[in-house]
Design a protein around this motif. Structure first.
Motif, PDB file in Angstrom:
ATOM      1  N   LYS A 270       0.810  -1.222   0.000  1.00 21.06           N
ATOM      2  CA  LYS A 270       0.000   0.000   0.000  1.00 21.06           C
ATOM      3  C   LYS A 270       0.846   1.277   0.000  1.00 21.06           C
ATOM      4  O   LYS A 270       0.544   2.223  -0.751  1.00 21.06           O
ATOM      5  N   PRO A 271       1.945   1.360   0.795  1.00 17.33           N
ATOM      6  CA  PRO A 271       2.741   2.602   0.776  1.00 17.33           C
ATOM      7  C   PRO A 271       3.426   2.876  -0.562  1.00 17.33           C
ATOM      8  O   PRO A 271       3.902   3.988  -0.793  1.00 17.33           O
ATOM      9  N   ASP A 272       3.487   1.864  -1.440  1.00 23.02           N
ATOM     10  CA  ASP A 272       4.188   2.011  -2.712  1.00 23.02           C
ATOM     11  C   ASP A 272       3.238   2.083  -3.903  1.00 23.02           C
ATOM     12  O   ASP A 272       3.684   2.117  -5.053  1.00 23.02           O
ATOM     13  N   ILE A 273       1.927   2.093  -3.648  1.00 17.50           N
ATOM     14  CA  ILE A 273       0.937   2.149  -4.729  1.00 17.50           C
ATOM     15  C   ILE A 273       0.336   3.550  -4.785  1.00 17.50           C
ATOM     16  O   ILE A 273      -0.408   3.951  -3.902  1.00 17.50           O
ATOM     17  N   PRO A 274       0.671   4.325  -5.804  1.00 17.17           N
ATOM     18  CA  PRO A 274       0.178   5.696  -5.918  1.00 17.17           C
ATOM     19  C   PRO A 274      -1.178   5.740  -6.607  1.00 17.17           C
ATOM     20  O   PRO A 274      -1.750   4.700  -6.956  1.00 17.17           O
ATOM     21  N   CYS A 275      -1.676   6.938  -6.827  1.00 16.31           N
ATOM     22  CA  CYS A 275      -2.807   7.124  -7.722  1.00 16.31           C
ATOM     23  C   CYS A 275      -2.227   7.232  -9.134  1.00 16.31           C
ATOM     24  O   CYS A 275      -1.748   8.288  -9.551  1.00 16.31           O
ATOM     25  N   TYR A 276      -2.247   6.111  -9.850  1.00 13.12           N
ATOM     26  CA  TYR A 276      -1.639   6.076 -11.181  1.00 13.12           C
ATOM     27  C   TYR A 276      -2.322   7.056 -12.136  1.00 13.12           C
ATOM     28  O   TYR A 276      -1.668   7.627 -13.016  1.00 13.12           O
ATOM     29  N   ALA A 277      -3.616   7.223 -11.979  1.00 11.21           N
ATOM     30  CA  ALA A 277      -4.369   8.106 -12.880  1.00 11.21           C
ATOM     31  C   ALA A 277      -3.870   9.546 -12.787  1.00 11.21           C
ATOM     32  O   ALA A 277      -3.649  10.208 -13.805  1.00 11.21           O
ATOM     33  N   VAL A 278      -3.676  10.029 -11.557  1.00  8.70           N
ATOM     34  CA  VAL A 278      -3.220  11.411 -11.369  1.00  8.70           C
ATOM     35  C   VAL A 278      -1.776  11.565 -11.844  1.00  8.70           C
ATOM     36  O   VAL A 278      -1.422  12.564 -12.466  1.00  8.70           O
ATOM     37  N   ARG A 279      -0.945  10.568 -11.555  1.00 12.87           N
ATOM     38  CA  ARG A 279       0.448  10.628 -12.013  1.00 12.87           C
ATOM     39  C   ARG A 279       0.507  10.688 -13.542  1.00 12.87           C
ATOM     40  O   ARG A 279       1.303  11.434 -14.114  1.00 12.87           O
ATOM     41  N   LYS A 280      -0.337   9.912 -14.194  1.00 15.64           N
ATOM     42  CA  LYS A 280      -0.370   9.951 -15.658  1.00 15.64           C
ATOM     43  C   LYS A 280      -0.797  11.326 -16.150  1.00 15.64           C
ATOM     44  O   LYS A 280      -0.220  11.861 -17.114  1.00 15.64           O
ATOM     45  N   GLU A 281      -1.794  11.910 -15.507  1.00 15.38           N
ATOM     46  CA  GLU A 281      -2.283  13.234 -15.896  1.00 15.38           C
ATOM     47  C   GLU A 281      -1.198  14.295 -15.711  1.00 15.38           C
ATOM     48  O   GLU A 281      -1.094  15.246 -16.499  1.00 15.38           O
ATOM     49  N   LEU A 282      -0.354  14.125 -14.685  1.00 18.97           N
ATOM     50  CA  LEU A 282       0.730  15.070 -14.411  1.00 18.97           C
ATOM     51  C   LEU A 282       1.973  14.794 -15.254  1.00 18.97           C
ATOM     52  O   LEU A 282       2.951  15.548 -15.182  1.00 18.97           O
ATOM     53  N   GLY A 283       1.960  13.696 -16.020  1.00 19.22           N
ATOM     54  CA  GLY A 283       3.115  13.363 -16.846  1.00 19.22           C
ATOM     55  C   GLY A 283       4.235  12.678 -16.091  1.00 19.22           C
ATOM     56  O   GLY A 283       5.383  12.669 -16.554  1.00 19.22           O
ATOM     57  N   LEU A 284       3.921  12.098 -14.928  1.00 18.98           N
ATOM     58  CA  LEU A 284       4.924  11.401 -14.124  1.00 18.98           C
ATOM     59  C   LEU A 284       4.967   9.917 -14.489  1.00 18.98           C
ATOM     60  O   LEU A 284       3.996   9.361 -14.993  1.00 18.98           O
ATOM     61  N   CYS A 285       6.088   9.306 -14.192  1.00 19.75           N
ATOM     62  CA  CYS A 285       6.299   7.903 -14.553  1.00 19.75           C
ATOM     63  C   CYS A 285       5.478   6.977 -13.651  1.00 19.75           C
ATOM     64  O   CYS A 285       5.369   7.205 -12.442  1.00 19.75           O
ATOM     65  N   ASN A 286       4.906   5.932 -14.236  1.00 18.28           N
ATOM     66  CA  ASN A 286       4.158   4.912 -13.492  1.00 18.28           C
ATOM     67  C   ASN A 286       4.766   3.525 -13.638  1.00 18.28           C
ATOM     68  O   ASN A 286       4.234   2.564 -13.093  1.00 18.28           O
ATOM     69  N   SER A 287       5.850   3.414 -14.371  1.00 21.08           N
ATOM     70  CA  SER A 287       6.263   2.094 -14.817  1.00 21.08           C
ATOM     71  C   SER A 287       7.761   1.878 -14.681  1.00 21.08           C
ATOM     72  O   SER A 287       8.555   2.821 -14.758  1.00 21.08           O
ATOM     73  N   SER A 288       8.133   0.620 -14.503  1.00 20.13           N
ATOM     74  CA  SER A 288       9.540   0.220 -14.532  1.00 20.13           C
ATOM     75  C   SER A 288       9.890  -0.375 -15.899  1.00 20.13           C
ATOM     76  O   SER A 288      10.866  -1.122 -16.017  1.00 20.13           O
ATOM     77  N   ALA A 289       9.106  -0.043 -16.913  1.00 21.73           N
ATOM     78  CA  ALA A 289       9.294  -0.633 -18.237  1.00 21.73           C
ATOM     79  C   ALA A 289      10.676  -0.351 -18.807  1.00 21.73           C
ATOM     80  O   ALA A 289      11.261  -1.198 -19.487  1.00 21.73           O
ATOM     81  N   ILE A 290      11.242   0.830 -18.521  1.00 21.59           N
ATOM     82  CA  ILE A 290      12.570   1.143 -19.037  1.00 21.59           C
ATOM     83  C   ILE A 290      13.604   0.206 -18.420  1.00 21.59           C
ATOM     84  O   ILE A 290      14.577  -0.189 -19.081  1.00 21.59           O
ATOM     85  N   GLY A 291      13.399  -0.181 -17.154  1.00 21.55           N
ATOM     86  CA  GLY A 291      14.300  -1.141 -16.534  1.00 21.55           C
ATOM     87  C   GLY A 291      14.202  -2.514 -17.168  1.00 21.55           C
ATOM     88  O   GLY A 291      15.206  -3.195 -17.399  1.00 21.55           O
ATOM     89  N   GLU A 292      12.962  -2.930 -17.474  1.00 23.70           N
ATOM     90  CA  GLU A 292      12.750  -4.208 -18.157  1.00 23.70           C
ATOM     91  C   GLU A 292      13.402  -4.178 -19.545  1.00 23.70           C
ATOM     92  O   GLU A 292      13.996  -5.178 -19.986  1.00 23.70           O
TER      93      GLU A 292
END
Length: 366
Positions: free
Chosen positions: A291-313
């Motif tokens: 829970k402490p590591d799960i943000p509001c992904y929707a708001v982060r996306k709207e703000l242009g912030l990263c939601n993913s570790s895809a670049i690491g993959e």
């Protein structure tokens, strides 16, 4: 090494070299290329290790990376965040026409870091098959459980500054390199924002290693969160129709970071729909723990912030998997790590400097 070994097999590279030099009979053997690449990788990794330990020593750390001089600025846990009004506007836009508890979204503990004052790090392990061991005389040891070589890859990026890839033989080793890299690039003072797949051991290792630094956070990658829910619900529920119905209601709650509501939804599932209650309990425990590591992904996306570790993959694939994970391939530890190290140097565009001067800038680059 750069145009051959890091892209294609040693055999194909040897054939190409010998054909160009008109030495197809008795030319350079592929084993020579393998040994040279392994040696260069070992030297480069040794250089990075020595440089990292020197940097840490200059900044009050012990030889093993333990912080001996905890400064006041290290303990600050107040990141510079996106302006509150921008966050409120993004929340309003995301929740418009949605039956969503706005107050619960605003209470989400994960901050919306200012990308200008934060450093994003994706870190993960990638495994390749280990070569089977032989007794003297060429006799194979008894076949048992398949063993693997572990490479740890960290991708570091900062807005308008550039990016860098670190490679090492384990999480602790790479975290030591990473800490030195942050000091060397004047990134201490930024928000250090990790993006991971939620693996408990990895997350614990990060927080334990950076216990001296307050301005740090971990975000659970959305793809892995969704994947985990699909897997556990498939095991827990009776049939895909029930699973899909539950998942359709669960995903919006997770996307908006409403973990308490998501847990309540799972706990309210009809017992007649449950096949294995322990699998459902495991998913609920997973959501509560992260829970402490799960943000509001929707708001982060709207703000242009990263939601993913895809670049690491992706870095896992580019540095290790695309070259070392073909059918029939197996590796020694030194061979796998050495080749991955040379590939990482290539990704960082430091190969010319390394081969000419046997040194690395160890700096973010565009």
């Amino acid at each position: 090494m750069i145009y051959g070994n890091t892209e294609k097999s040693y055999q194909k590279t040897a054939q190409l070299i010998n054909r160009i030099r008109h030495q197809e009979q008795g030319g350079t053997p592929s084993r020579t290329l393998h040994d040279c690449t392994e040696k260069e990788g070992r030297e480069a990794l040794g250089y990075i290790d020595k440089k990292a330990r020197c940097i840490l020593k200059e900044n009050g750390f012990s030889e093993d990376g333990t912080c001996r001089d905890i400064k006041l600025e290290y303990n600050s846990n107040h990141p510079i965040t996106v302006a509150k009004q921008f966050v409120l506007n993004a929340v309003d836009k995301c929740c418009r026409d949605q039956d969503i508890n706005i107050e619960a979204i605003l209470r989400n503990p994960v901050p919306y870091e200012n990308p200008e004052r934060s450093t994003e790090i994706s870190i993960d392990d990638v495994n390749v098959k280990k070569q089977e061991e032989f007794r003297p005389g060429g006799i194979k040891l008894e076949r048992g459980k398949r063993k693997y070589i572990h490479n740890t890859i960290a991708h570091i990026s900062k807005a308008h500054a550039g990016k860098y890839v670190l490679n090492g033989t384990g999480t602790k080793n790479v975290l030591l390199f990473l800490t030195a890299f942050l000091f060397h690039n004047d990134l201490i003072g930024d928000r250090i924002q990790f993006f991971t797949d939620g693996h408990k051991i990895l997350n614990d290792s990060i927080f334990n290693w950076f216990s001296w630094y307050g301005n740090i956070g971990v975000i659970l990658d959305w793809y892995h969160l969704e994947k985990k829910c699909k897997k556990q619900l498939s095991l827990a529920l009776k049939g895909r129709f029930i699973r899909n119905e539950i998942l359709d209601n669960l995903k919006p709650l997770l996307w908006y970071g409403l973990i308490d509501e998501a847990v309540g939804h799972l706990e309210a599932i009809d017992k007649d729909s449950i096949k294995q209650v322990e699998k459902l309990d495991k998913l609920i425990a997973y959501l509560k723990r992260n829970k402490p590591d799960i943000p509001c992904y929707a708001v982060r996306k709207e703000l242009g912030l990263c939601n993913s570790s895809a670049i690491g993959e992706k870095m896992n694939d580019l540095v290790v998997s695309s070259r070392q994970k073909h059918n029939g391939m197996s590796w020694s530890k030194a061979g796998s790590v050495g080749l991955a190290t040379i590939t990482a140097i290539k990704r960082n565009k430091e190969n010319e400097k390394w081969f000419e001067t046997k040194s690395l800038d160890f700096k973010l680059a565009a």
